[in-house]
Design a protein around this motif. Structure first.
Motif, PDB file in Angstrom:
ATOM      1  N   PHE A 417       0.876  -1.183   0.000  1.00  0.00           N
ATOM      2  CA  PHE A 417       0.000   0.000   0.000  1.00  0.00           C
ATOM      3  C   PHE A 417       0.902   1.219   0.000  1.00  0.00           C
ATOM      4  CE2 PHE A 417       0.747  -1.485   4.295  1.00  0.00           C
ATOM      5  CZ  PHE A 417       0.926  -0.360   5.085  1.00  0.00           C
ATOM      6  N   ASN A 418       0.319   2.389  -0.028  1.00  0.00           N
ATOM      7  CA  ASN A 418       1.122   3.618   0.000  1.00  0.00           C
ATOM      8  C   ASN A 418       1.578   3.810   1.449  1.00  0.00           C
ATOM      9  OD1 ASN A 418       2.250   6.117  -0.246  1.00  0.00           O
ATOM     10  ND2 ASN A 418       0.516   7.048  -1.356  1.00  0.00           N
ATOM     11  N   TYR A 419       2.760   3.202   1.756  1.00  0.00           N
ATOM     12  CA  TYR A 419       3.179   3.045   3.154  1.00  0.00           C
ATOM     13  C   TYR A 419       3.201   4.347   3.950  1.00  0.00           C
ATOM     14  CZ  TYR A 419       4.676  -1.350   1.134  1.00  0.00           C
ATOM     15  OH  TYR A 419       4.688  -2.544   0.468  1.00  0.00           O
ATOM     16  N   THR A 420       3.711   5.394   3.298  1.00  0.00           N
ATOM     17  CA  THR A 420       3.869   6.643   4.050  1.00  0.00           C
ATOM     18  C   THR A 420       2.899   7.717   3.569  1.00  0.00           C
ATOM     19  OG1 THR A 420       5.663   7.246   2.572  1.00  0.00           O
ATOM     20  CG2 THR A 420       6.272   6.178   4.637  1.00  0.00           C
ATOM     21  N   GLY A 421       1.838   7.279   2.871  1.00  0.00           N
ATOM     22  CA  GLY A 421       0.814   8.224   2.404  1.00  0.00           C
ATOM     23  C   GLY A 421      -0.026   8.748   3.552  1.00  0.00           C
ATOM     24  N   THR A 422      -1.222   9.206   3.212  1.00  0.00           N
ATOM     25  CA  THR A 422      -2.115   9.766   4.242  1.00  0.00           C
ATOM     26  C   THR A 422      -2.286   8.772   5.387  1.00  0.00           C
ATOM     27  OG1 THR A 422      -3.534   9.524   2.328  1.00  0.00           O
ATOM     28  CG2 THR A 422      -3.889  11.486   3.678  1.00  0.00           C
ATOM     29  N   PRO A 423      -2.373   9.280   6.628  1.00  0.00           N
ATOM     30  CA  PRO A 423      -2.480   8.362   7.764  1.00  0.00           C
ATOM     31  C   PRO A 423      -3.639   7.382   7.617  1.00  0.00           C
ATOM     32  CG  PRO A 423      -2.276  10.638   8.509  1.00  0.00           C
ATOM     33  CD  PRO A 423      -2.389  10.675   7.017  1.00  0.00           C
TER      34      PRO A 423
HETATM   35  C1  LIG Z   1       1.305   8.285  -1.464  1.00  0.00           C
HETATM   36  O1  LIG Z   1       0.745   9.275  -0.619  1.00  0.00           O
HETATM   37  C2  LIG Z   1       1.379  10.532  -0.763  1.00  0.00           C
HETATM   38  C3  LIG Z   1       0.841  11.474   0.307  1.00  0.00           C
HETATM   39  O2  LIG Z   1      -0.449  11.152   0.702  1.00  0.00           O
HETATM   40  C4  LIG Z   1       1.138  11.045  -2.154  1.00  0.00           C
HETATM   41  O3  LIG Z   1       1.799  12.286  -2.324  1.00  0.00           O
HETATM   42  C5  LIG Z   1       1.710  10.050  -3.150  1.00  0.00           C
HETATM   43  O4  LIG Z   1       1.401  10.456  -4.463  1.00  0.00           O
HETATM   44  C6  LIG Z   1       1.135   8.667  -2.905  1.00  0.00           C
HETATM   45  N1  LIG Z   1       1.830   7.727  -3.732  1.00  0.00           N
HETATM   46  C7  LIG Z   1       1.243   6.854  -4.505  1.00  0.00           C
HETATM   47  C8  LIG Z   1       2.104   5.946  -5.303  1.00  0.00           C
HETATM   48  O5  LIG Z   1       0.029   6.793  -4.583  1.00  0.00           O
END
Ligand SMILES: *[C@@H]1O[C@H](CO)[C@@H](O)[C@H](O)[C@H]1NC(C)=O
Ligand SMILES: *[C@@H]1O[C@H](CO)[C@@H](O)[C@H](O)[C@H]1NC(C)=O
Ligand SMILES: *[C@@H]1O[C@H](CO)[C@@H](O)[C@H](O)[C@H]1NC(C)=O
Ligand SMILES: *[C@@H]1O[C@H](CO)[C@@H](O)[C@H](O)[C@H]1NC(C)=O
Ligand SMILES: *[C@@H]1O[C@H](CO)[C@@H](O)[C@H](O)[C@H]1NC(C)=O
Ligand SMILES: *[C@@H]1O[C@H](CO)[C@@H](O)[C@H](O)[C@H]1NC(C)=O
Ligand SMILES: *[C@@H]1O[C@H](CO)[C@@H](O)[C@H](O)[C@H]1NC(C)=O
Ligand SMILES: *[C@@H]1O[C@H](CO)[C@@H](O)[C@H](O)[C@H]1NC(C)=O
Ligand SMILES: *[C@@H]1O[C@H](CO)[C@@H](O)[C@H](O)[C@H]1NC(C)=O
Ligand SMILES: *[C@@H]1O[C@H](CO)[C@@H](O)[C@H](O)[C@H]1NC(C)=O
Ligand SMILES: *[C@@H]1O[C@H](CO)[C@@H](O)[C@H](O)[C@H]1NC(C)=O
Ligand SMILES: *[C@@H]1O[C@H](CO)[C@@H](O)[C@H](O)[C@H]1NC(C)=O
Ligand SMILES: [Cu+2]
Length: 559
Positions: A417-423
């Motif tokens: 998943f988007n490991y460090t994306g939105t909480p």
């Molecule tokens: C992951 O999340 C970040 C911040 O929420 C965002 O900027 C980024 O585009 C996301 N990456 C992917 C691969 O979706």
């Protein structure tokens, strides 16, 4: 018995040569009595578990190649084990110490004698309790001198000393831990930081418990700094004085000058300091680094660098520490760390990788009907919250006992998943298990530790038992297996036993699995370790006669 090294002076064609011939390793014996002592700090006196009644406990002095025999006798009411943090324990996990991983605890009234050799290592390490939160007061330094006649790869200091940074709770630390577990919430933060067990004069108490280091103008001192705190990354600085970093985690590094340093729980840092300022009194200070908004002990501990002859009535100068949330200072400090990589101390970085591991670090929330909110905070690697067994894993492995653990710890997380994306604050449950990862003898391992935003991002100092590793890369955000390896340092990366994974980032380490046994790997923030942020590797035996686990000692404590 002293260290046996014959120094033979040969006078040859007018040249004077000193040849050091190592002949026999010395044996050093220590008695560690685990006792409850009445200790007073910060206007609070309370009984604490100590070794030999001292806080910090006794320093172990050894020379590379020595045999150490430490008889630990437990007079306290708690079960006890001692870990020799950073000692590689070749084929000898029996002496490593983590409770229910390599041994069952030494019960109240019992003894266990740790036998181990210090092989191919020199520098500053430390020892600490490896059960419950007892290492808060059960810890001390290990100083390993180079072999006789072998100089440091930096200017010989005039004198050297240990500086152990710690955390102090006015309450009983086991009560603090238990209260956190009962509520399912983070336990109370500490009441003070300490330097060599003392908080320093900035705390408003009549008894001023302060450590002072007397120095002579113009001389150079080696400070062996150890972070023995339970939960806090710490900054450290000395007013007016620059420090030259020369060693981390008992491996020499390329020297660099700095006005402040950061050190995570479990790490050690050796610095040279020259008393080159106007004779006076200078504070040495330490305070937490925390770059997310959670409660932390933000109080500053101080000690004094005291120039000889300067009256103690002179008010010491305070150093400028980095801001408590100064992430960029931490990143640039870490970026300056490089193995010495000299002909004598080469950096043997594995260039090819046999086994690639990718572990996500997650905080989580599991059901807990008896807890305050009906939930308890938890932590996981690859979504597995590690559960300690009732018998020790190393024994279970050695005697091939069934049903104690599974060997199916996954090489990658169950879902990407988007490991460090939105909480991510929903579906924060984890799966519980005693699951280990099997590693072939002498294979090369690359492990990427990836922080996640499950609940929240946070930095975590990871410690691997039984090995040093090379920190080949680190970054913020999600690790990119296509691009990031191109930036790896495979020439002179820092070699250590504990490394910080940055908040919302990743760290890649490499090591050669040439030490058979069961080796614990865990976050060195005790609060996270107790929440399950841990796992263990089973490194198989090799084929050769010297490539398998040694037989267990007779006095290994039973479960
Ligand atoms: C992951 O999340 C970040 C911040 O929420 C965002 O900027 C980024 O585009 C996301 N990456 C992917 C691969 O979706
Ligand atoms: C511990 O020390 C304090 C003061 O230092 C003293 O008041 C108290 O009685 C002592 N307690 C015990 C159990 O010795
Ligand atoms: C360890 O110390 C205890 C307490 O002094 C003693 O009873 C025991 O015999 C010692 N063990 C060994 C192996 O010397
Ligand atoms: C330590 O080294 C000695 C030889 O000096 C050896 O006899 C002993 O078995 C070693 N102990 C361990 C635990 O490796
Ligand atoms: C933790 O802190 C709270 C609030 O200050 C206090 O009421 C509680 O007694 C503390 N817990 C322990 C175990 O000291
Ligand atoms: C550190 O600073 C000192 C002078 O304060 C200088 O002599 C030395 O070369 C510097 N060392 C490094 C590695 O930059
Ligand atoms: C330290 O933390 C306390 C409690 O969280 C807060 O009230 C105080 O302002 C902080 N002090 C500093 C210097 O940041
Ligand atoms: C660090 O803390 C200061 C003071 O609380 C705040 O003003 C600043 O925005 C913080 N910086 C970062 C990078 O979070
Ligand atoms: C648990 O409950 C307390 C008090 O009711 C609340 O402040 C806290 O945010 C809750 N924590 C979680 C993780 O739900
Ligand atoms: C972790 O495991 C739990 C329990 O199986 C599951 O509910 C959750 O979705 C998993 N989370 C992740 C991030 O894989
Ligand atoms: C481990 O592998 C390396 C590289 O192939 C080899 O040089 C070394 O001898 C091996 N070590 C052992 C103990 O087999
Ligand atoms: C101490 O360790 C023994 C052996 O593992 C165990 O049976 C016992 O329950 C432990 N005692 C406590 C108080 O945890
Ligand atoms: Cu952690």
């Amino acid at each position: 018995m002293g260290s046996f090294h014959a120094s033979i002076v040969i006078v040859l064609l007018g040249f004077l040569m000193l040849v050091s011939v190592p002949t026999e390793a010395a044996t050093k014996k220590y008695q560690f009595d685990v006792v409850v002592s009445n200790v007073s700090r910060l206007c609070h006196a309370k009984p604490v578990v100590t070794v030999n009644g001292r806080l910090p406990g006794p320093t172990i002095y050894a020379r590379e190649g020595d045999r150490l025999i430490v008889n630990v006798t437990n007079y306290a009411q708690y079960n006890m084990t001692i870990h020799w943090h950073g000692v590689k324990q070749l084929r000898n996990g029996w002496a490593d110490g983590p409770a229910y991983v390599t041994q069952c605890p030494i019960r109240s009234g019992g003894s266990y004698t740790y036998h181990f050799n210090v092989t191919g290592q020199r520098g500053t390490l430390w020892w600490h309790a490896h059960i419950l939160w007892l290492r808060a007061t059960v810890h001390g330094a290990i100083v390993i001198m180079p072999e006789q006649g072998v100089p440091y790869p930096f200017p010989q200091p005039y004198q050297e000393t240990e500086l152990i940074l710690g955390e102090w709770w006015n309450a009983d630390v086991e009560k603090v831990e238990q209260q956190g577990n009962l509520l399912g919430l983070p336990p109370n933060t500490s009441d003070a930081h300490t330097i060599n067990g003392k908080p320093g004069p900035l705390f408003p108490c009549p008894e001023k418990h302060t450590y002072a280091l007397e120095v002579e103008s113009g001389k150079t001192y080696l400070l062996r700094i150890i972070n023995a705190a339970l939960n806090d990354d710490l900054f450290f600085a000395i007013a007016g004085h620059s420090m030259t970093v020369v060693e981390i985690d008992a491996t020499y590094c390329k020297p660099f000058n700095t006005s402040a340093l950061v050190i995570a729980p479990g790490q050690t840092t050796n610095v040279l300091v020259r008393a080159d300022q106007a004779p006076g009194r200078y504070f040495m200070a330490t305070r937490s680094f925390m770059d997310i908004p959670i409660p932390v002990d933000n109080k500053t501990a101080t000690a004094i660098l005291q120039y000889r002859g300067v009256p103690t009535t002179v008010v010491p100068v305070m150093p400028q520490l980095p801001a408590p949330n100064d992430t960029s200072f931490v990143a640039s400090f870490s970026d300056q760390l490089r193995s010495l990589n000299s002909p004598r101390y080469p950096a043997s970085v594995p260039l090819d990788v046999d086994r690639r591991l990718f572990y996500t670090i997650g905080l989580g929330v599991n059901p807990c009907p008896t807890c305050l909110n009906g939930t308890r905070l938890t932590a996981s690697l690859n979504n597995i919250t590690f559960v300690l067994p009732q018998v020790a894993l190393l024994q279970a492995h050695y005697y091939d006992m069934k049903g104690v653990f599974r060997l199916d710890f996954p090489d990658k997380p169950p879902t990407s998943f988007n490991y460090t994306g939105t909480p991510l604050t929903a579906n924060l449950g984890t799966s519980l298990g005693t699951r280990l990862s099997r590693i072939a003898f002498n294979s090369t391992v690359e492990l990427v530790l990836q922080d996640t935003n499950l609940l929240m991002v946070e930095s975590h100092p990871f410690h691997l038992h039984g090995y040093n590793f090379f920190v080949v890369g680190t970054g913020i955000g999600n690790f990119d297996p296509a691009k990031d390896p191109e930036t790896f340092n495979l020439i002179d990366p820092p070699e250590r036993n504990t490394v910080g994974v940055p908040t919302g980032g990743w760290t890649a380490i490499r090591f050669r699995a040439d030490n058979p046994g069961v080796w614990f790997m865990h976050c060195h923030l005790e609060v996270h370790t107790s929440w399950g942020l841990k796992m263990a590797f089973v490194v198989e035996n090799g084929d050769g006669p010297e490539e398998s686990i040694l037989p267990p000692p007779m006095d290994l404590p039973p479960c």
